[in-house]
Design a protein around this motif. Structure first.
Motif, PDB file in Angstrom:
ATOM      1  N   THR A  40      43.817   3.690  -4.372  1.00 26.63           N
ATOM      2  CA  THR A  40      43.361   5.000  -4.848  1.00 26.63           C
ATOM      3  C   THR A  40      44.218   5.606  -5.943  1.00 26.63           C
ATOM      4  O   THR A  40      43.778   6.528  -6.615  1.00 26.63           O
ATOM      5  CB  THR A  40      43.324   5.998  -3.679  1.00 26.63           C
ATOM      6  N   ASP A  41      45.455   5.134  -6.132  1.00 27.83           N
ATOM      7  CA  ASP A  41      46.415   5.785  -7.017  1.00 27.83           C
ATOM      8  C   ASP A  41      46.724   7.202  -6.523  1.00 27.83           C
ATOM      9  O   ASP A  41      46.962   8.106  -7.318  1.00 27.83           O
ATOM     10  CB  ASP A  41      45.919   5.814  -8.462  1.00 27.83           C
ATOM     11  N   MET A  42      46.690   7.384  -5.217  1.00 27.52           N
ATOM     12  CA  MET A  42      47.105   8.647  -4.616  1.00 27.52           C
ATOM     13  C   MET A  42      48.592   8.890  -4.930  1.00 27.52           C
ATOM     14  O   MET A  42      49.370   7.946  -4.890  1.00 27.52           O
ATOM     15  CB  MET A  42      46.889   8.564  -3.099  1.00 27.52           C
ATOM     16  N   PRO A  43      48.995  10.111  -5.271  1.00 27.26           N
ATOM     17  CA  PRO A  43      48.265  11.379  -5.210  1.00 27.26           C
ATOM     18  C   PRO A  43      47.501  11.749  -6.481  1.00 27.26           C
ATOM     19  O   PRO A  43      46.730  12.701  -6.469  1.00 27.26           O
ATOM     20  CB  PRO A  43      49.398  12.384  -4.989  1.00 27.26           C
ATOM     21  N   PHE A  44      47.743  11.036  -7.567  1.00 26.27           N
ATOM     22  CA  PHE A  44      47.286  11.504  -8.877  1.00 26.27           C
ATOM     23  C   PHE A  44      45.780  11.713  -8.930  1.00 26.27           C
ATOM     24  O   PHE A  44      45.287  12.731  -9.443  1.00 26.27           O
ATOM     25  CB  PHE A  44      47.743  10.535  -9.972  1.00 26.27           C
ATOM     26  N   SER A 104      41.314  15.133  -8.950  1.00 26.76           N
ATOM     27  CA  SER A 104      39.951  15.176  -9.503  1.00 26.76           C
ATOM     28  C   SER A 104      38.902  14.619  -8.566  1.00 26.76           C
ATOM     29  O   SER A 104      37.704  14.697  -8.862  1.00 26.76           O
ATOM     30  CB  SER A 104      39.905  14.398 -10.827  1.00 26.76           C
ATOM     31  N   ALA A 105      39.301  14.049  -7.434  1.00 21.22           N
ATOM     32  CA  ALA A 105      38.343  13.472  -6.491  1.00 21.22           C
ATOM     33  C   ALA A 105      38.904  13.597  -5.085  1.00 21.22           C
ATOM     34  O   ALA A 105      40.123  13.697  -4.899  1.00 21.22           O
ATOM     35  CB  ALA A 105      38.078  12.006  -6.821  1.00 21.22           C
ATOM     36  N   THR A 106      38.037  13.600  -4.091  1.00 18.14           N
ATOM     37  CA  THR A 106      38.503  13.598  -2.713  1.00 18.14           C
ATOM     38  C   THR A 106      38.830  12.168  -2.290  1.00 18.14           C
ATOM     39  O   THR A 106      38.283  11.202  -2.831  1.00 18.14           O
ATOM     40  CB  THR A 106      37.441  14.166  -1.760  1.00 18.14           C
ATOM     41  N   TYR A 107      39.715  12.056  -1.314  1.00 17.41           N
ATOM     42  CA  TYR A 107      40.053  10.724  -0.824  1.00 17.41           C
ATOM     43  C   TYR A 107      38.823  10.030  -0.247  1.00 17.41           C
ATOM     44  O   TYR A 107      38.587   8.844  -0.486  1.00 17.41           O
ATOM     45  CB  TYR A 107      41.159  10.801   0.225  1.00 17.41           C
TER      46      TYR A 107
END
Length: 305
Positions: free
Chosen positions: A261-265, A269-272
């Motif tokens: 997901t490239d979380m947190p970035f 702009s999108a929900t997990y």
């Protein structure tokens, strides 16, 4: 509620925002926003995850809320290397996190850095972002991916049985040297490579992405899907990302694709859940294809399962 097992193979912790890129140094300016030295500013961290830091516990909260079993903690120049912070998180939560480490091969004490990270600490995944935007080539100039500088790092990873994760930047950029990367991979055919962002295509680059995947369709190469929707400026249900994913399934096979997901970035702009659903609810993928992408491939590549 999620119905499948999930591993997120592209996650970042942030102890301190200390990034570098083509715009210079990147620093926090409050509220999860950051600014480069050239004045460019944007949201890097979603407010619910932190002000200027993303802790292991903040990431675990998101993972637990979406039944994500494990995550691979990658590094990049974008936020700045978080090697020791990630390593300590993986030691604290060994059943949930696997830490990767990164370094600048131009450092005068590069050998000592590598020895400490991979031989003394025992980190077994190395991550190189070489992009012209915020990677190695953003501040060292363009260099060949099959040249002497990178060959030294491939050889070290090969000698120490490291998984080599590489982000070659946007498709079509000066760092997106697919033929050179292919030559390097062929020289190290026993080593595992993971290429980030499915080559990072933009809309209208269907042919280029397909051709790049054909060149890198090798027995020791996998591709993560992280940031595919954001690179395409796609919106849920991410039909553009699904189109590129289906093309990749045709060319390299579902057993070569890894969810990330490239979380947190990207949570700015999108929900997990929408990122999970881009695969989990894709009507163009079979149940078995979804499961190998969401879990099985990462389990095999990173966790030896």
């Amino acid at each position: 509620m999620n119905r499948m097992k999930i591993i997120d193979a592209h996650v970042h912790l942030v102890q301190t925002i200390a990034g570098t890129g083509a715009g210079g140094a990147l620093r926090a300016i409050g509220g999860g926003r950051v600014m480069y030295d050239d004045g460019a500013s944007f949201q890097m961290i979603p407010p619910e995850m932190g002000e200027d830091q993303v802790s292991p516990e903040a990431v675990l909260a998101v993972m637990n809320a979406h039944q994500v079993e494990k995550a691979v903690l990658l590094q990049g120049n974008f936020a700045g290397f978080q090697n020791i912070y990630s390593y300590e998180a993986a030691r604290r939560y060994p059943d949930r996190f696997l830490a990767a480490a990164s370094y600048d091969p131009f450092c005068l004490r590069c050998e000592g850095i590598r020895r400490h990270l991979f031989e003394e600490l025992g980190i077994r995944v190395v991550k190189f972002e070489v992009s012209t935007g915020s990677g190695l080539m953003s501040n060292h100039g363009v260099l060949p991916l099959d040249g002497d500088v990178m060959e030294r790092e491939y050889a070290y990873a090969d000698d120490h049985s490291l998984v080599f994760v590489v982000d070659i930047g946007k498709l079509g950029s000066d760092s997106s040297q697919i033929p050179a990367l292919r030559r390097a991979i062929l020289r190290h055919s026993s080593m595992t490579f993971v290429v980030c962002h499915l080559l990072a295509p933009k809309r209208g680059m269907e042919w280029e992405m397909r051709e790049g995947l054909r060149q890198l369709c090798l027995s020791n190469v996998w591709f993560d899907l992280a940031s595919l929707p954001s690179n395409l400026r796609d919106t849920p249900p991410f039909e553009g990302a699904r189109y590129f994913t289906h093309a990749a399934v045709e060319i390299v096979g579902a057993d070569r694709l890894i969810f990330g997901t490239d979380m947190p970035f990207n949570l700015c702009s999108a929900t997990y859940q929408s990122l999970v659903d881009s695969v989990q609810e894709d009507p163009g993928l079979s149940l078995s294809q979804k499961q190998v992408i969401l879990y099985d491939n990462a389990c095999r590549v990173f966790f030896g399962g």
